[in-house]
Motif scaffolding. Structure first.
Motif, mmCIF file in Angstrom:
data_model
loop_
_atom_site.group_PDB
_atom_site.id
_atom_site.type_symbol
_atom_site.label_atom_id
_atom_site.label_comp_id
_atom_site.label_asym_id
_atom_site.label_seq_id
_atom_site.Cartn_x
_atom_site.Cartn_y
_atom_site.Cartn_z
ATOM 1 N N GLU A 33 5.575 4.672 5.392
ATOM 2 C CA GLU A 33 5.915 3.481 6.166
ATOM 3 C C GLU A 33 4.663 2.965 6.878
ATOM 4 N N PRO A 34 4.560 1.641 7.097
ATOM 5 C CA PRO A 34 3.415 1.127 7.844
ATOM 6 C C PRO A 34 3.478 1.560 9.305
ATOM 7 N N PHE A 97 -2.226 -0.638 3.967
ATOM 8 C CA PHE A 97 -0.886 -1.208 3.940
ATOM 9 C C PHE A 97 -0.951 -2.693 3.600
ATOM 10 N N LEU A 104 6.945 -3.929 5.737
ATOM 11 C CA LEU A 104 5.564 -4.236 6.033
ATOM 12 C C LEU A 104 5.419 -4.623 7.493
#
Length: 332
Positions: A33-34, A97, A104
């Motif tokens: 995950e960002p 990313f 995002l």
């Protein structure tokens, strides 16, 4: 490398397009995950454009490749959905990313206008800003655009630059490109067109000289460079005395070559400025400040382009797409 990165992440990964190295092919797989700052939240992908700059950065061919770290998620901008359901244009997340992922985060967000096609926004914002920034800066400088020449007008960015020049009130827009169908379309929208489908520099020079002989352009947007730029320099050098006081020649793309010879007599015989426009010469903040106005032009149909949507799971097919439409990567 990807496995080592994933092992460092405790939370469940998301699905994303991934490059493990510059010479690799993109795959759809799990990715961390960002990182989201306190008080913020990740966005849900609606669509991310597969632009030329995205291809260049991911494969190490773009001049900004030094910031890339592998494995990485490609993509520099996108339309995404917030937790409260709003559609926003967002972009310029910190590598690795990118925007071609289910979730995002990027520091910039601008609301997408009501009624706008979000995938058209995702497809068109990056290529349209390349010309829009130059056009609006020129209009602020002089108060008007005068005659504008777009070299590479049948590509996505060039076509949008022609549309933008017409929308911003240019007296005359000269669209120069190779694809006859697109030239006919631009002629129908009000542009003067010239075909670049000629063999040899002399033929290119004559074609451009003929179209600029009536009124030399005060602004040139060059998406091609290479031999086409050399032909344009020659045509401008022989365009006669009836010229605008100041010609601004702006180099934006290199589809016809990364190098071009600049004749000294052109610099001495007319008042001409030759500059470039791109990330580095124009800041992210300057580009994104124009985003609301450009999105409004897509919403009302002033700016338009064809696009083809591919789900994340088909990122390999999306990357290999060679049609004239702009690829938009969407969630599965």
């Amino acid at each position: 490398m990807l496995a080592a990165l994933l092992n460092k992440v405790k939370e469940s990964p998301m699905r994303a397009a991934i490059f493990t190295a510059p010479d690799a092919s993109p795959v759809c797989a799990d990715f961390p995950e960002p990182t989201v700052p306190p008080g913020s939240e990740p966005l849900q992908l609606v669509g991310a454009g597969l632009h030329n700059v995205v291809r260049g950065l991911a494969t190490g061919r773009h001049y900004g490749r030094g910031q890339m770290r592998y494995p990485l998620v490609p993509g520099i901008d996108a339309v995404a959905r917030t937790s409260d359901g709003r559609l926003v244009y967002t972009g310029y997340a910190r590598p690795p990313f990118g925007t071609m992922a289910e979730r995002l985060f990027a520091p910039f967000q601008a609301d997408v206008p009501a009624g706008a096609d979000p995938l058209a926004i995702a497809a068109g914002m990056n290529p349209s800003l390349s010309g829009w920034m130059v056009l609006t800066a020129r209009r602020r400088e002089l108060g008007a655009l005068g005659t504008v020449l777009v070299l590479g007008a049948t590509g996505t960015s060039g076509s949008l630059a022609v549309q933008g020049a017409l929308a911003l009130g240019a007296e005359r827009v000269i669209a120069a490109g190779r694809d006859q169908g697109t030239l006919e379309q631009l002629r129908g929208e009000g542009a003067t067109t010239v075909s670049l489908a000629h063999d040899g520099p002399d033929s290119l020079e004559r074609a451009l000289a003929d179209v600029v002989s009536e009124t030399a352009p005060g602004l040139v947007l060059d998406y091609l460079w290479g031999s086409v730029a050399e032909a344009a320099f020659a045509a401008l050098g022989r365009s006669g005395e009836d010229v605008e006081a100041d010609t601004s020649y702006v180099q934006i793309g290199t589809l016809a070559g990364a190098k071009a010879a600049l004749p000294a007599d052109l610099l001495r015989s007319r008042r001409i400025r030759i500059t470039g426009s791109g990330v580095g010469s124009v800041s992210h903040e300057e580009m994104l400040a124009e985003a609301p106005e450009v999105m409004a032009r897509f919403a009302d149909g002033t700016l338009h382009l064809p696009y083809t949507a591919f789900p994340l799971s088909r990122i390999g097919e999306a990357w290999a797409h060679t049609g004239r439409s702009r690829v938009v990567v969407v969630p599965d």
